[in-house]
Design an enzyme around this catalytic site. Structure first.
Site, PDB file in Angstrom:
ATOM      1  N   HIS A 182      52.951 155.257  60.668  1.00  0.00           N
ATOM      2  CA  HIS A 182      51.756 155.833  60.102  1.00  0.00           C
ATOM      3  C   HIS A 182      50.935 155.164  59.100  1.00  0.00           C
ATOM      4  O   HIS A 182      49.805 155.660  58.795  1.00  0.00           O
ATOM      5  CB  HIS A 182      52.123 157.362  59.620  1.00  0.00           C
ATOM      6  CG  HIS A 182      52.761 157.653  58.257  1.00  0.00           C
ATOM      7  ND1 HIS A 182      52.004 157.810  57.235  1.00  0.00           N
ATOM      8  CD2 HIS A 182      53.980 156.941  57.868  1.00  0.00           C
ATOM      9  CE1 HIS A 182      52.764 157.710  55.867  1.00  0.00           C
ATOM     10  NE2 HIS A 182      53.919 157.466  56.525  1.00  0.00           N
TER      11      HIS A 182
ATOM     12  N   CYS B  74      53.182 160.765  46.804  1.00  0.00           N
ATOM     13  CA  CYS B  74      54.465 161.368  46.433  1.00  0.00           C
ATOM     14  C   CYS B  74      54.349 161.862  44.914  1.00  0.00           C
ATOM     15  O   CYS B  74      54.520 162.771  44.320  1.00  0.00           O
ATOM     16  CB  CYS B  74      55.421 160.624  46.771  1.00  0.00           C
ATOM     17  SG  CYS B  74      55.412 159.453  47.819  1.00  0.00           S
TER      18      CYS B  74
ATOM     19  N   THR C  10      61.012 155.420  54.608  1.00  0.00           N
ATOM     20  CA  THR C  10      61.928 155.598  53.531  1.00  0.00           C
ATOM     21  C   THR C  10      63.389 155.573  54.091  1.00  0.00           C
ATOM     22  O   THR C  10      64.008 154.985  53.348  1.00  0.00           O
ATOM     23  CB  THR C  10      61.622 157.112  53.232  1.00  0.00           C
ATOM     24  OG1 THR C  10      60.481 157.341  52.764  1.00  0.00           O
ATOM     25  CG2 THR C  10      62.679 157.795  52.420  1.00  0.00           C
TER      26      THR C  10
ATOM     27  N   THR D 186      68.947 160.562  68.904  1.00  0.00           N
ATOM     28  CA  THR D 186      68.099 160.392  69.930  1.00  0.00           C
ATOM     29  C   THR D 186      66.827 159.786  69.583  1.00  0.00           C
ATOM     30  O   THR D 186      66.227 160.537  68.792  1.00  0.00           O
ATOM     31  CB  THR D 186      67.843 161.818  71.067  1.00  0.00           C
ATOM     32  OG1 THR D 186      69.224 162.153  71.077  1.00  0.00           O
ATOM     33  CG2 THR D 186      67.129 161.761  72.109  1.00  0.00           C
TER      34      THR D 186
ATOM     35  N   ASN E  92      51.985 150.064  46.864  1.00  0.00           N
ATOM     36  CA  ASN E  92      51.340 150.928  47.415  1.00  0.00           C
ATOM     37  C   ASN E  92      50.286 151.696  46.357  1.00  0.00           C
ATOM     38  O   ASN E  92      49.403 152.202  46.747  1.00  0.00           O
ATOM     39  CB  ASN E  92      52.156 152.032  47.935  1.00  0.00           C
ATOM     40  CG  ASN E  92      53.209 152.767  46.886  1.00  0.00           C
ATOM     41  OD1 ASN E  92      53.860 151.939  46.192  1.00  0.00           O
ATOM     42  ND2 ASN E  92      53.115 154.064  46.455  1.00  0.00           N
TER      43      ASN E  92
HETATM   44  N1  PLP Z   1      57.278 151.993  51.189  1.00  0.00           N
HETATM   45  C1  PLP Z   1      55.933 151.821  50.792  1.00  0.00           C
HETATM   46  C2  PLP Z   1      55.180 150.736  50.114  1.00  0.00           C
HETATM   47  C3  PLP Z   1      54.954 152.920  51.109  1.00  0.00           C
HETATM   48  O1  PLP Z   1      53.821 153.212  50.799  1.00  0.00           O
HETATM   49  C4  PLP Z   1      55.638 154.302  51.765  1.00  0.00           C
HETATM   50  C5  PLP Z   1      54.701 155.312  52.102  1.00  0.00           C
HETATM   51  O2  PLP Z   1      54.077 155.883  51.090  1.00  0.00           O
HETATM   52  C6  PLP Z   1      56.864 153.974  52.035  1.00  0.00           C
HETATM   53  C7  PLP Z   1      57.602 152.907  51.849  1.00  0.00           C
HETATM   54  C8  PLP Z   1      57.615 155.458  52.671  1.00  0.00           C
HETATM   55  O3  PLP Z   1      56.939 155.367  54.178  1.00  0.00           O
HETATM   56  P1  PLP Z   1      57.440 156.660  55.139  1.00  0.00           P
HETATM   57  O4  PLP Z   1      56.343 157.682  54.948  1.00  0.00           O
HETATM   58  O5  PLP Z   1      57.104 156.343  56.387  1.00  0.00           O
HETATM   59  O6  PLP Z   1      58.728 157.009  54.733  1.00  0.00           O
END
Ligand code: PLP
Length: 411
Positions: free
Chosen positions: A235, A361, A76, A271, A169
């Site tokens: 992750h 989300c 993000t 950091t 996603n």
């Molecule tokens: N971009 C995509 C396509 C994602 O699926 C996600 C997480 O669901 C993210 C960005 C955000 O990742 P993070 O959880 O590392 O902020």
């Protein structure tokens, strides 16, 4: 909660850290715990670990040099840095940004926020400005694909950035990233060098791709894809939560989003999270090895295809969301008409099956998915189910999923 074995089929939301990743991280909580900015030997050991991790991530992304990798606290944040960094550093009065209607919220909401940001409080010499940027949010087809021609038609003289995700996603659609990169390179040739930002060897627009979902499964070599910036997240590929990376091609000038001590080449102060960065690198090495094998990918694709066939047998009116081809190997997203999504998901969960109704989300926000709306399937009564398989998924897991769906759909 029942004591039933839990079957985790929500790998697009997150993946469990691999035990080897956890082992690799362990010394960095305790034994090598100094601040990487400290000049003493303890600090040097920590910065060495960060440097090595940067090399591993550079290799994973096919970067020309480790300095092209910027570690962040999440994907993000990396997406925010990519978009805000280009916009804030743009030579245009009102830079234009092109993206698509099915981007992850960290891209789409950042673009939207910049487009609606009101500059009324600033002295604009009488000029009216409603937003920092001008945004074009491209529509997608019913399969979720954006056409390179649509990108060609959208880019213009003041386009500073095109940001299009590699793999969606929710519905797993793969975008024609290499073709879009070609369109952008062709467009650049038509642009006057006078508009180039100073000290930058790259002409606008810069092409960014969010490859968070693609990275665990597909080759994300930035040179082969022809992208200028790319985001990945630890992750989603069996690494720790709270670590992201942004590839920034040499020559691209970004303005930081976070200011401070100047870590990460001045682009992301704070950091460094050494254990997470070390774990990220280990996860990238393991993922790089794992996805080299077509057989490994084939097994996951077979789970996806077998599960879909079984679901069709149970619910003949079920529809596949997203494309049949050009789809992530581990993503099955289906629509089952006339089924209450909340009741169905809770029922599956009671049977130990952990799947989701869309992105993690969106599920919390309980709104209709913008991706489903963008592919023209919004507003229908029924359940959109996202099932995402992982490296540890087994045939038994698929059998349990199908049995639970059968039980719940036949009542
Ligand atoms: N971009 C995509 C396509 C994602 O699926 C996600 C997480 O669901 C993210 C960005 C955000 O990742 P993070 O959880 O590392 O902020």
């Amino acid at each position: 909660m029942s004591s039933k074995k839990l079957i985790y089929l929500d790998h697009a939301a997150t993946t469990p850290a691999d035990p080897e990743v956890v082992l690799a991280m362990e010394p960095y909580w305790r034994d090598v715990a100094a601040n990487p900015s400290s000049l003493h030997r303890c600090g040097q050991a920590a910065i060495k670990a960060v440097d090595e991790a940067r090399e591993a991530i550079a290799t994973f992304m096919g970067a020309a040099h480790p300095r092209e990798i910027i570690f962040t606290g999440s994907a993000t944040e990396a997406n925010n840095l990519a978009i805000r960094g280009i916009v804030k550093n743009s030579v245009f009065d009102k830079p234009h940004v092109v993206t698509t209607a099915i981007e992850h919220a960290s891209v789409l909401e950042t673009v939207r926020a910049l487009a609606r940001q009101n500059f009324a409080s600033q002295n604009l010499g009488g000029r009216e400005q409603t937003g920092t940027i001008e945004a074009t949010i491209l529509p997608v087809g019913s399969d979720g694909r954006v056409s390179p021609d649509a990108v060609r038609a959208a880019v213009k003289e003041n386009t500073a950035l095109v940001s299009i995700g590699y793999a969606n996603n929710e519905i797993g659609t793969l975008q024609p990233v290499a073709e879009i990169a070609k369109v952008i390179r062709e467009f650049r040739k038509t642009q006057s060098p006078r508009l180039q930002p100073p000290a930058s060897s790259l002409q606008h627009p810069v092409f960014h791709t969010d490859a968070v979902q693609a990275a665990p499964w597909l080759d994300v070599d930035v040179k082969k894809l022809g992208v200028d910036m790319m985001t990945i997240s630890a992750h989603k590929m069996y690494g720790p939560k709270g670590a992201g990376a942004l590839y920034v091609k040499d020559g691209i000038q970004l303005e930081p989003v976070i200011y401070g001590g100047g870590q990460e080449y001045g682009l992301r102060s704070g950091t460094e999270n050494v254990p997470a960065i070390v774990g990220f690198a280990k996860a990238a090495e393991m993922t790089g090895e794992w996805k080299k094998s077509a057989a490994n990918i084939g097994v996951i694709e077979k789970f996806r295809d077998d599960a879909w066939k079984e679901v069709q047998a149970i619910a003949p009116n079920a529809e596949l969301n997203g494309p049949v081809k050009n789809r992530l190997p581990n993503n099955l997203n289906i629509f089952i008409p006339d089924v209450d999504p909340e009741i169905f998901l809770v029922a599956l969960s009671e049977d130990g099956i952990c799947v989701s109704s869309g992105s993690a989300c969106a599920a919390r926000a309980l709104g209709e998915s913008h991706v489903i709306t963008a592919i023209g399937k919004g507003g229908n009564d029924g359940c959109h189910l996202r099932i995402t398989f992982g490296r540890q998924t087994t045939e038994d897991d698929i059998r349990a999923l199908v049995a639970a769906m059968k039980k719940r759909l036949s009542v």
